[in-house]
Scaffold this motif. Structure first.
Motif, PDB file in Angstrom:
ATOM      1  N   PRO A  89      62.607 -55.851 -24.996  1.00 46.74           N
ATOM      2  CA  PRO A  89      62.437 -57.281 -25.284  1.00 46.74           C
ATOM      3  C   PRO A  89      60.962 -57.677 -25.253  1.00 46.74           C
ATOM      4  O   PRO A  89      60.281 -57.477 -24.248  1.00 46.74           O
ATOM      5  CB  PRO A  89      63.172 -57.937 -24.114  1.00 46.74           C
ATOM      6  CG  PRO A  89      62.952 -56.982 -22.970  1.00 46.74           C
ATOM      7  CD  PRO A  89      62.813 -55.596 -23.548  1.00 46.74           C
ATOM      8  N   PRO A  91      56.600 -56.923  -9.071  1.00 46.69           N
ATOM      9  CA  PRO A  91      57.491 -58.088  -8.981  1.00 46.69           C
ATOM     10  C   PRO A  91      58.546 -58.150 -10.087  1.00 46.69           C
ATOM     11  O   PRO A  91      59.647 -58.662  -9.848  1.00 46.69           O
ATOM     12  CB  PRO A  91      56.559 -59.298  -9.104  1.00 46.69           C
ATOM     13  CG  PRO A  91      55.181 -58.794  -9.082  1.00 46.69           C
ATOM     14  CD  PRO A  91      55.180 -57.307  -9.137  1.00 46.69           C
ATOM     15  N   LEU A 137      52.918 -44.981  -9.930  1.00 45.98           N
ATOM     16  CA  LEU A 137      51.666 -44.209  -9.814  1.00 45.98           C
ATOM     17  C   LEU A 137      51.060 -44.410  -8.437  1.00 45.98           C
ATOM     18  O   LEU A 137      50.391 -43.521  -7.911  1.00 45.98           O
ATOM     19  CB  LEU A 137      50.662 -44.676 -10.879  1.00 45.98           C
ATOM     20  CG  LEU A 137      50.952 -44.275 -12.324  1.00 45.98           C
ATOM     21  CD1 LEU A 137      49.839 -44.764 -13.233  1.00 45.98           C
ATOM     22  CD2 LEU A 137      51.130 -42.755 -12.452  1.00 45.98           C
TER      23      LEU A 137
HETATM   24  N1  LIG Z   1      59.132 -57.844 -21.871  1.00 42.93           N
HETATM   25  C1  LIG Z   1      59.022 -58.947 -21.149  1.00 42.93           C
HETATM   26  O1  LIG Z   1      59.625 -59.977 -21.442  1.00 42.93           O
HETATM   27  C2  LIG Z   1      58.161 -58.946 -19.927  1.00 42.93           C
HETATM   28  C3  LIG Z   1      58.077 -60.093 -19.125  1.00 42.93           C
HETATM   29  C4  LIG Z   1      57.305 -60.055 -17.964  1.00 42.93           C
HETATM   30  C5  LIG Z   1      56.587 -58.901 -17.655  1.00 42.93           C
HETATM   31  N2  LIG Z   1      56.654 -57.829 -18.493  1.00 42.93           N
HETATM   32  C6  LIG Z   1      55.908 -56.606 -18.204  1.00 42.93           C
HETATM   33  O2  LIG Z   1      56.477 -55.983 -17.055  1.00 42.93           O
HETATM   34  C7  LIG Z   1      55.495 -55.121 -16.498  1.00 42.93           C
HETATM   35  C8  LIG Z   1      55.540 -55.172 -14.982  1.00 42.93           C
HETATM   36  O3  LIG Z   1      55.100 -56.435 -14.522  1.00 42.93           O
HETATM   37  P1  LIG Z   1      54.715 -56.647 -12.967  1.00 42.93           P
HETATM   38  O4  LIG Z   1      54.308 -58.077 -12.823  1.00 42.93           O
HETATM   39  O5  LIG Z   1      55.767 -56.113 -12.087  1.00 42.93           O
HETATM   40  O6  LIG Z   1      53.398 -55.726 -12.918  1.00 42.93           O
HETATM   41  P2  LIG Z   1      52.561 -55.164 -11.663  1.00 42.93           P
HETATM   42  O7  LIG Z   1      51.208 -54.837 -12.185  1.00 42.93           O
HETATM   43  O8  LIG Z   1      52.648 -56.080 -10.487  1.00 42.93           O
HETATM   44  O9  LIG Z   1      53.346 -53.821 -11.283  1.00 42.93           O
HETATM   45  C9  LIG Z   1      53.386 -52.723 -12.165  1.00 42.93           C
HETATM   46  C10 LIG Z   1      53.519 -51.461 -11.367  1.00 42.93           C
HETATM   47  O10 LIG Z   1      53.583 -50.374 -12.291  1.00 42.93           O
HETATM   48  C11 LIG Z   1      52.809 -49.294 -11.776  1.00 42.93           C
HETATM   49  N3  LIG Z   1      52.433 -48.450 -12.902  1.00 42.93           N
HETATM   50  C12 LIG Z   1      51.519 -48.695 -13.863  1.00 42.93           C
HETATM   51  N4  LIG Z   1      51.508 -47.691 -14.772  1.00 42.93           N
HETATM   52  C13 LIG Z   1      52.450 -46.786 -14.373  1.00 42.93           C
HETATM   53  C14 LIG Z   1      52.933 -45.562 -14.894  1.00 42.93           C
HETATM   54  N5  LIG Z   1      52.434 -45.041 -16.018  1.00 42.93           N
HETATM   55  N6  LIG Z   1      53.913 -44.922 -14.223  1.00 42.93           N
HETATM   56  C15 LIG Z   1      54.437 -45.434 -13.071  1.00 42.93           C
HETATM   57  N7  LIG Z   1      54.016 -46.606 -12.534  1.00 42.93           N
HETATM   58  C16 LIG Z   1      53.046 -47.274 -13.180  1.00 42.93           C
HETATM   59  C17 LIG Z   1      51.644 -49.952 -11.059  1.00 42.93           C
HETATM   60  O11 LIG Z   1      51.087 -49.095 -10.091  1.00 42.93           O
HETATM   61  C18 LIG Z   1      52.337 -51.178 -10.443  1.00 42.93           C
HETATM   62  O12 LIG Z   1      52.815 -50.909  -9.143  1.00 42.93           O
HETATM   63  C19 LIG Z   1      54.161 -55.514 -17.137  1.00 42.93           C
HETATM   64  O13 LIG Z   1      53.798 -54.561 -18.120  1.00 42.93           O
HETATM   65  C20 LIG Z   1      54.461 -56.827 -17.819  1.00 42.93           C
HETATM   66  O14 LIG Z   1      53.644 -57.063 -18.946  1.00 42.93           O
HETATM   67  C21 LIG Z   1      57.435 -57.818 -19.617  1.00 42.93           C
END
Ligand SMILES: NC(=O)c1ccc[n+]([C@@H]2O[C@H](COP(=O)([O-])OP(=O)(O)OC[C@H]3O[C@@H](n4cnc5c(N)ncnc54)[C@H](O)[C@@H]3O)[C@@H](O)[C@H]2O)c1
Length: 349
Positions: free
Chosen positions: A318, A170, A194
């Motif tokens: 960030p 998402p 992955l």
């Molecule tokens: N920096 C910020 O401000 C901030 C804010 C919100 C979310 N995030 C981060 O964003 C990331 C994504 O959030 P989301 O809700 O979309 O997560 P999610 O778990 O719904 O989706 C993550 C996707 O990444 C894939 N994945 C995991 N490890 C992988 C790798 N090594 N190589 C390729 N694909 C891989 C998973 O299969 C999954 O489809 C999370 O780590 C979350 O903590 C950061």
């Protein structure tokens, strides 16, 4: 009417012009996920400006953003719940609150989102909590707006580029939505996850030429603007030679890139203290190479106090500031109240 007066009208439902007397208790309001998502999806330009304003007020020292608190569980090492309290404060804004956001990666296997969240907003005249908003869409929306602002500052070419996406959840979807709203159009979008089925479903959701490839390296080799939005817990993308001056990397998931990759880049963060916490790639790299690795903040770029470096790859990492969540929640709350979509809980207090 100043900020405090507006607050009273919004939170306490006192009619304009009523004489000051004994104040009634506030009416607590709830804004549901459907309403939050509708407001965010239909107002992406305003969202970007709200996030931009919150960054600049924080940069000017007007807002308060203490370090977030990570609640971790020794028996469940993958899971966590984070509390992000903040006050967004400026001439036109004064709002405090807290985001309480869970990350339970095992949810995906059950068809549930990994992240779920609420935000509580407080009235700055009385301190009362006045609203609870569903916040997974707020969190994704502010993260996407922040990434898009960084892309605009650091990359600048908004047409004819190849976009690479690593991690197709998402957050990636929200960032692409914001880039589209900001007028970016890509020649091609290359994705990797992955979970190949997730990558395939993700790319089918976008118009234009898309391809799913089998590694993060293949994505980076083909693209110009790269988004990392995985749930990796430690760096796995280690080959600095793959990252060129043409690249702008939105390193939203924070723990994908190795120290050598960061060492050769211009590194932009949201906050130079927060960005080093919790074993982020930035934190691990600064331990090895020192904090001169950090070139500056997104707010400095937006304020014109520094320039992107075209001679090096540019990487935005960030940590995620609670003050952005509070700013976006206050914006959503204001729209929900003024359009009759906030639900009153009359006997809450
Ligand atoms: N920096 C910020 O401000 C901030 C804010 C919100 C979310 N995030 C981060 O964003 C990331 C994504 O959030 P989301 O809700 O979309 O997560 P999610 O778990 O719904 O989706 C993550 C996707 O990444 C894939 N994945 C995991 N490890 C992988 C790798 N090594 N190589 C390729 N694909 C891989 C998973 O299969 C999954 O489809 C999370 O780590 C979350 O903590 C950061």
């Amino acid at each position: 009417m100043g900020v405090d007066g507006m607050e009273l009208l919004r939170n306490f439902d006192i009619p304009s012009g009523s004489s000051a007397g004994k104040q009634s208790n506030p009416v607590f309001k709830v804004v549901t996920g459907t309403t939050v998502s509708d407001i965010i999806d239909s107002r992406r330009n305003e969202l970007r400006e709200v996030v931009c304003g919150a960054y600049l007020r924080y940069h000017q020292g007007l807002s308060t953003n203490p370090e977030s608190h990570f609640l971790k569980f020794p028996d469940r090492p993958r899971d966590r719940i984070i509390a992000l309290p903040a006050r967004d404060h400026g001439d036109e804004v004064d709002r405090a609150g807290i985001k309480w956001i869970s990350s339970f990666p095992g949810n995906l296997a059950q068809g549930l989102p990994r992240a779920s969240a609420v935000i509580i907003l407080n009235d700055m005249a009385t301190g009362f909590p006045v609203a609870c908003l569903e916040a997974s869409a707020i969190s994704a929306g502010r993260t996407a707006a922040s990434a898009a602002l960084a892309a605009r500052e650091l990359h600048r070419k908004t047409e004819g580029q190849v976009l690479g996406v690593i991690g197709c959840g998402p957050i990636a979807r929200a960032v692409l939505g914001q880039l589209e709203a900001d007028g970016w159009s890509f020649r091609r979008t290359v994705v990797h996850d992955l979970d190949a089925a997730r990558a395939d479903a993700f790319r089918r959701g976008f118009a234009g030429e898309t391809a799913a490839v089998s590694s993060a390296a293949a994505v980076v080799e083909e693209s110009d603007l790269v988004l990392f939005a995985t749930t990796a817990s430690e760096p796995y993308f280690l080959d600095a030679a793959l990252v060129k001056p043409r690249h702008t990397i939105l390193h939203i998931s924070l723990r994908d890139l190795g120290a050598e990759v960061l060492r050769h880049a211009q590194n932009i963060v949201d906050d130079p203290v927060h960005a080093l916490r919790e074993k982020t790639s930035m934190g691990l790299s600064v331990e090895l190479h020192g904090d001169s690795l950090i070139s500056g903040t997104l707010a400095q770029l937006m304020a014109g106090e520094m320039e992107p470096d075209a001679a090096r790859p540019r990487i935005f990492s960030p940590f995620g500031l609670g003050v952005l969540d509070i700013a976006v929640a206050d914006f959503v709350y204001g729209v929900a109240v003024s359009t009759g979509r906030a639900q009153n809980i009359l006997d809450f207090y």
